[in-house]
Design an enzyme around this catalytic site. Structure first.
Site, PDB file in Angstrom:
ATOM      1  N   GLY A  50       0.797  -1.217   0.000  1.00 13.48           N
ATOM      2  CA  GLY A  50       0.000   0.000   0.000  1.00 13.48           C
ATOM      3  C   GLY A  50       0.828   1.265   0.000  1.00 13.48           C
ATOM      4  O   GLY A  50       0.530   2.214  -0.742  1.00 13.48           O
ATOM      5  N   ASN A  79      -5.201  -7.078  -2.505  1.00 13.01           N
ATOM      6  CA  ASN A  79      -4.215  -5.994  -2.507  1.00 13.01           C
ATOM      7  C   ASN A  79      -4.610  -4.850  -3.441  1.00 13.01           C
ATOM      8  O   ASN A  79      -4.185  -3.701  -3.234  1.00 13.01           O
ATOM      9  CB  ASN A  79      -2.847  -6.503  -2.963  1.00 13.01           C
ATOM     10  N   LEU A  80      -5.377  -5.147  -4.474  1.00 14.21           N
ATOM     11  CA  LEU A  80      -5.571  -4.198  -5.572  1.00 14.21           C
ATOM     12  C   LEU A  80      -6.382  -2.975  -5.171  1.00 14.21           C
ATOM     13  O   LEU A  80      -6.363  -1.959  -5.876  1.00 14.21           O
ATOM     14  CB  LEU A  80      -6.230  -4.902  -6.759  1.00 14.21           C
ATOM     15  N   GLN A  81      -7.069  -3.034  -4.033  1.00 17.01           N
ATOM     16  CA  GLN A  81      -7.846  -1.892  -3.546  1.00 17.01           C
ATOM     17  C   GLN A  81      -6.945  -0.714  -3.175  1.00 17.01           C
ATOM     18  O   GLN A  81      -7.377   0.430  -3.149  1.00 17.01           O
ATOM     19  CB  GLN A  81      -8.684  -2.360  -2.339  1.00 17.01           C
ATOM     20  N   ARG A  82      -5.663  -0.960  -2.932  1.00 25.71           N
ATOM     21  CA  ARG A  82      -4.771   0.107  -2.473  1.00 25.71           C
ATOM     22  C   ARG A  82      -3.356   0.007  -3.066  1.00 25.71           C
ATOM     23  O   ARG A  82      -2.632   1.001  -3.083  1.00 25.71           O
ATOM     24  CB  ARG A  82      -4.666   0.092  -0.944  1.00 25.71           C
ATOM     25  N   LYS A  95       5.398  -9.711  -5.856  1.00 24.63           N
ATOM     26  CA  LYS A  95       5.212  -8.263  -5.934  1.00 24.63           C
ATOM     27  C   LYS A  95       6.444  -7.547  -6.481  1.00 24.63           C
ATOM     28  O   LYS A  95       6.325  -6.537  -7.181  1.00 24.63           O
ATOM     29  CB  LYS A  95       4.844  -7.711  -4.558  1.00 24.63           C
ATOM     30  N   ASP A 139       4.213  -3.687   7.004  1.00 21.68           N
ATOM     31  CA  ASP A 139       2.965  -3.667   7.761  1.00 21.68           C
ATOM     32  C   ASP A 139       3.000  -4.541   9.011  1.00 21.68           C
ATOM     33  O   ASP A 139       1.964  -4.956   9.514  1.00 21.68           O
ATOM     34  CB  ASP A 139       1.796  -4.117   6.879  1.00 21.68           C
ATOM     35  N   CYS A 202      -3.764  -4.591   8.871  1.00 21.71           N
ATOM     36  CA  CYS A 202      -4.715  -4.118   7.850  1.00 21.71           C
ATOM     37  C   CYS A 202      -5.665  -5.224   7.429  1.00 21.71           C
ATOM     38  O   CYS A 202      -6.823  -4.975   7.108  1.00 21.71           O
ATOM     39  CB  CYS A 202      -3.955  -3.582   6.636  1.00 21.71           C
ATOM     40  N   CYS A 366     -10.108 -17.702  13.840  1.00 24.44           N
ATOM     41  CA  CYS A 366     -10.067 -16.290  13.444  1.00 24.44           C
ATOM     42  C   CYS A 366      -9.738 -16.257  11.951  1.00 24.44           C
ATOM     43  O   CYS A 366     -10.132 -17.164  11.215  1.00 24.44           O
ATOM     44  CB  CYS A 366      -9.051 -15.512  14.284  1.00 24.44           C
TER      45      CYS A 366
END
Length: 407
Positions: A50, A79-82, A95, A139, A202, A366
């Protein structure tokens, strides 16, 4: 606080470079010498996610001559949202490969070295050494502190950023042995990492994608200023962003008196810089492995429970918004914070007793198995027969029901 330029100017600009970087050349604080410094600079960027995405794009566009990208992850659809340096076609690729390809298409002046490795205490010095500047867009806390500690040891300035949900922080840390620059590091802001599991990632809490662009652009600008000596970098200051309130604020950071030298060996670090890779998996606190069940075995037991041939409770300790994305059928929900605040109350509320006096098993899951391990610790201490579901929802989707989404 002004600092001298990090990098000496490189060769004269070519005609093509004058045209490409003309908007920099018009800036008196950068000019020809500043652009030549950028082209001669060697910058390492931790993470192509991000924050790394806008950092890499703006540094490549600015003409930073050599970029090293360190990231051990592959591109995921979530990941592509940011992470805007990657595209849908890159899903499944490392990546560093996707980022290097994008940078090469953006600016052929830039040499890119992709390192598809996980940074750890054994390789950190070799990876970071030889660079003029390091930018940390990772992160997780172990990697952030390891990068900070090794940069402090090597005297390399570090541009640091952190984001979560709708909030962010940006600063510059630099500890130089010559004393020219005050020795301010991440440990002067936060002396130690928070206990594992106390701060969500995140992937657990979410992040506003557009905010990554805001923060990454600030980080890239700080890098340009440090390389060229323009302006005043964020040394001794932290910028804090509240994107919902549309407010930037600033906090001072000063060296902590009496702070010992940063740890640099694996023994001194006292933590695994590769989170989630502790040998043998989660333990009960005394070194024994936690009781655990695989998702495949859970699926079989859920089927048996539906037929009346098994009796247990499946507990989901994720937050409510996470359950809105994907759930394991048949689970009840109690978020981890509630479990840790009152495990005995949760045990009582779930009514784990059954005829014959043998308590029903409590299978806890979880997203990935880390938060559920914490819950198993607490619930076991409160008297429950608690078992951790290994891999959580991510493993369930991978091994049991691939039609479900992940996050």
């Amino acid at each position: 606080m002004r600092t001298s330029a990090l990098v000496e100017p490189g060769p004269p600009l070519t005609r093509e470079q004058v045209q490409r970087y003309s908007r920099h050349l018009l800036l008196g604080q950068l000019g020809d010498a500043g652009q030549r410094r950028l082209l001669a600079a060697r910058v390492l960027v931790m993470g192509a996610g991000g924050l790394g995405s806008p950092v890499l794009q703006y540094l490549a566009a600015a003409g930073v001559g050599h970029l090293t990208v360190v990231d051990d992850d592959v591109v995921d659809a979530s990941n592509l949202q940011r992470q805007v340096i990657h595209s849908t076609a890159d899903v499944g690729r490392p990546k560093v490969e996707s980022a290097a390809e994008h940078i090469g298409a953006l600016n052929p002046d830039v040499e890119v070295t992709g390192r598809h490795v996980r940074l750890d205490a054994a390789n950190a010095r070799d990876l970071l050494a030889g660079h003029d500047l390091v930018i940390d867009g990772t992160d997780n806390f172990p990697t952030r502190y390891l990068v900070n500690d090794v940069c402090a040891e090597l005297g390399i300035p570090l541009v640091w950023g952190s984001i979560l949900r709708f909030d962010a922080q940006v600063s510059v840390f630099w500890s130089r042995p010559d004393g020219e620059t005050p020795g301010v590091t991440l440990r002067d802001l936060f002396p130690t990492p928070p206990p594992e599991g106390t701060t969500p990632s995140c992937g657990q809490a979410g992040v506003l994608g557009a905010m990554c662009g805001q923060v990454g652009s600030i980080m890239a600008a700080e890098a340009v200023k440090l390389i060229t000596g323009a302006g005043e970098p964020l040394l001794g200051r932290v910028l804090v962003l509240d994107v919902l309130g549309a407010r930037w604020s600033e906090l001072p950071v000063r060296p902590r008196p009496g702070t010992p030298a940063p740890p640099t060996t694996p023994e001194e670090l006292g933590y695994d810089p590769a989170p989630g890779t502790a040998p043998g998996g989660p333990t009960d606190g005394g070194g024994a492995p936690l009781p655990a069940i695989s998702v495949r075995a859970l699926a079989e037991r859920l089927g048996a429970r539906a037929r009346g041939a098994d009796d247990f409770i499946l507990l989901d300790v994720r937050e409510v918004p996470e359950r809105g994305i994907v759930t394991i059928p048949g689970a009840v929900s109690v978020p981890l914070a509630e479990v840790l605040a009152d495990p005995e109350g949760v045990v009582h509320r779930l009514d784990l007793g059954r005829p014959g006096g043998v308590a029903r098993e409590l299978l806890v899951h979880c997203r990935s198995g880390q938060r559920s391990a914490q819950a198993v610790h607490a619930l076991s201490d409160a008297g429950a027969r608690a078992v951790n579901v290994e891999g959580g929802v991510l493993a369930w989707v991978a091994d049991v029901d691939p039609t479900l989404p992940t996050y």
